[in-house]
Design a protein around this motif. Sequence first.
Motif, mmCIF file in Angstrom:
data_model
loop_
_atom_site.group_PDB
_atom_site.id
_atom_site.type_symbol
_atom_site.label_atom_id
_atom_site.label_comp_id
_atom_site.label_asym_id
_atom_site.label_seq_id
_atom_site.Cartn_x
_atom_site.Cartn_y
_atom_site.Cartn_z
ATOM 1 N N ARG A 154 0.847 -1.194 0.000
ATOM 2 C CA ARG A 154 0.000 0.000 0.000
ATOM 3 C C ARG A 154 0.880 1.242 0.000
ATOM 4 O O ARG A 154 1.958 1.246 0.598
ATOM 5 C CB ARG A 154 -0.893 0.028 1.251
ATOM 6 C CG ARG A 154 -1.801 -1.195 1.385
ATOM 7 C CD ARG A 154 -2.642 -1.095 2.650
ATOM 8 N NE ARG A 154 -3.491 -2.256 2.831
ATOM 9 C CZ ARG A 154 -3.150 -3.338 3.500
ATOM 10 N NH1 ARG A 154 -1.940 -3.428 4.043
ATOM 11 N NH2 ARG A 154 -3.989 -4.348 3.632
ATOM 12 N N PRO A 155 0.419 2.313 -0.644
ATOM 13 C CA PRO A 155 1.205 3.560 -0.615
ATOM 14 C C PRO A 155 1.242 4.137 0.800
ATOM 15 O O PRO A 155 0.302 3.979 1.574
ATOM 16 C CB PRO A 155 0.446 4.484 -1.578
ATOM 17 C CG PRO A 155 -0.937 3.924 -1.640
ATOM 18 C CD PRO A 155 -0.814 2.450 -1.449
ATOM 19 N N GLN A 201 0.944 6.900 3.519
ATOM 20 C CA GLN A 201 0.166 8.133 3.667
ATOM 21 C C GLN A 201 0.910 9.113 4.562
ATOM 22 O O GLN A 201 0.513 9.410 5.682
ATOM 23 C CB GLN A 201 -1.208 7.803 4.259
ATOM 24 C CG GLN A 201 -2.028 6.831 3.456
ATOM 25 C CD GLN A 201 -2.381 7.384 2.085
ATOM 26 O OE1 GLN A 201 -2.638 8.559 1.924
ATOM 27 N NE2 GLN A 201 -2.363 6.520 1.082
ATOM 28 N N GLY A 231 5.065 8.506 -2.550
ATOM 29 C CA GLY A 231 5.578 7.735 -3.672
ATOM 30 C C GLY A 231 6.156 6.391 -3.294
ATOM 31 O O GLY A 231 6.517 5.603 -4.174
ATOM 32 N N SER A 232 6.267 6.085 -1.988
ATOM 33 C CA SER A 232 6.820 4.809 -1.528
ATOM 34 C C SER A 232 5.697 3.889 -1.081
ATOM 35 O O SER A 232 4.576 4.314 -0.830
ATOM 36 C CB SER A 232 7.799 5.034 -0.372
ATOM 37 O OG SER A 232 8.828 5.919 -0.733
ATOM 38 N N THR A 233 6.009 2.602 -0.978
ATOM 39 C CA THR A 233 5.044 1.625 -0.485
ATOM 40 C C THR A 233 5.468 1.148 0.903
ATOM 41 O O THR A 233 6.618 1.349 1.327
ATOM 42 C CB THR A 233 4.931 0.421 -1.428
ATOM 43 O OG1 THR A 233 6.240 -0.156 -1.596
ATOM 44 C CG2 THR A 233 4.394 0.848 -2.782
#
Length: 553
Positions: A146-147, A149, A155-157
């Motif tokens: 999931r990205p 928040q 831009g990272s997961t």
Amino acid sequence: MLQIDLWKRVLIWLVCVTGLLLALPNAFYTRVEQSNDAVAAIEIGADTDENQATAGQWPSFLPSALVNLGLDLRGGAHLLAEVQVADVYAARMDAMWPEIRDALRPERATIGTFRQQPGPEDQLRIRISNPEGMSRALEIVRGMARPIQSLTGAGSTDITVTSDGDVLTVQLSDAEKLATDDRTVRQALEIVRRRIDEVGTREPTIQRQGADRILIQVPGIGSASELKAIIGTTARLAFHPVVGRGSDGDASAGVGNKLVPSLDEQGIFYTIESAPVVTGEELVDAQPSYDQNGRPAVNFRFNTSGARKFGDYTAENIGSPFAIVLDDEVVSAPVIQSHIPGGSGIITGRFTVEDSTNLAVLLRAGALPAELTFLEERTIGPELGQDSIDAGKIATAVAFIGVLVFMGLSYGLFGLFANVALILNIGLIFGLLSLIGATLTLPGIAGIVLTVGMAVDANVLVFERIREELKTAKGPARAIERGYEKALSAILDANITTFITAVILFAMGSGPVRGFAITLGLGIMTSVFTAIFVTRVIIVMWFERRRPKTIEV
């Protein structure tokens, strides 16, 4: 001419009387505090003769709000705690295993069988029997990412997935660890605040220090150990499937399981699945109660999501034991007799009434997301607080008397008028502090002492302007009127700049600095009010009675 409308005079004196009435309870601090505590006890059901008598110590028609005393004045407990943020990584990996297991099951034809493997706590390792299907396994697990928040992780997961031969490894990404650390400390801060608020202590200081530390100061509490008992318990409640039960504490639990002791049964250990079915995070209420045998227990209720999981599991596992685990100890492991819909239940054990009440408080406030390690703890005794109060009283009295004598000698009768306004000023400050429920600390006393000087400064400006106007103006009435008019801009300039400083101190500071800023800011408002309005009303009333041909300032 020198005159003030009747409605303005009434309003000014009404403000002064109201402020003094609000400040009055602080002159009888112990009596009013005991009365307030008794009233609070009566409201929650403890309507005893003793509480009724104590509540009657202070008339109900009078204000009863008090200025709260800070840690340095009242005594209490001081703790500096470090949040063990790394604990959350292992919990996240345990929680991910059921999701990954369910996602990989439909792909057995491609990847073969798979099993969880031992590894570091912050990693989840899965061995698959068909290495040729590793690319498909990687694709499925990476699709579960999931990205993040957060601004720093844009831009990272949240997870990184790698492979080494036939072993697939899942772990949190560096960006997710940073975001998780911040969330964990924020959550711990909020839960500590809730737990202390549940106990009902007055004006605690709970604030973050650095990346992973929390400062906790609670006035009026008996000791640091008592405070640790309130907030130090993790109170992490979870419901786990039971794999086995035995007396060997060194037995191997197996991958995906863990061995935990029984809270009530000495020497008994349960092997349970690491991933819980439902956790305490899905609790919406917990209340102390009694079981069918009249023993203390705790009733609980889940939210909609938790109720659905709890109901589904009990429907599918009738006849199987189900472990209620609190802080890695099995409180009880009842056998599921029937489907339990509705998401409510009861926790039984060898509780006392106090144990069940404390457990309900902890569960309602929520579980700490990670363990707290206490790096510093101090108990400040009430006698030290009393010494601070006595020192503050002496400092304030010396400053106050010195100012009164100076004003009387320098300005004669007008100096006495200023002294009356100064006494009213102190009363108004304490009235406002009581009204807003502020906390008074030693720096706050320093702010009050500084306010005394600020109030005198405004009167000095007015009186010096009146002296100058007496040399040129036509009559004393015109001199007094022009003196107030011409001093007004200087008084406002000086006090507005100081008030801006107090606002900045309050916004940017913390703890004692804020206490100083509050008393300074309120003192500026009351000193401007008394210097511009109260002294003027007193002088006008005197002038109207005496009608002097000349005056000396």
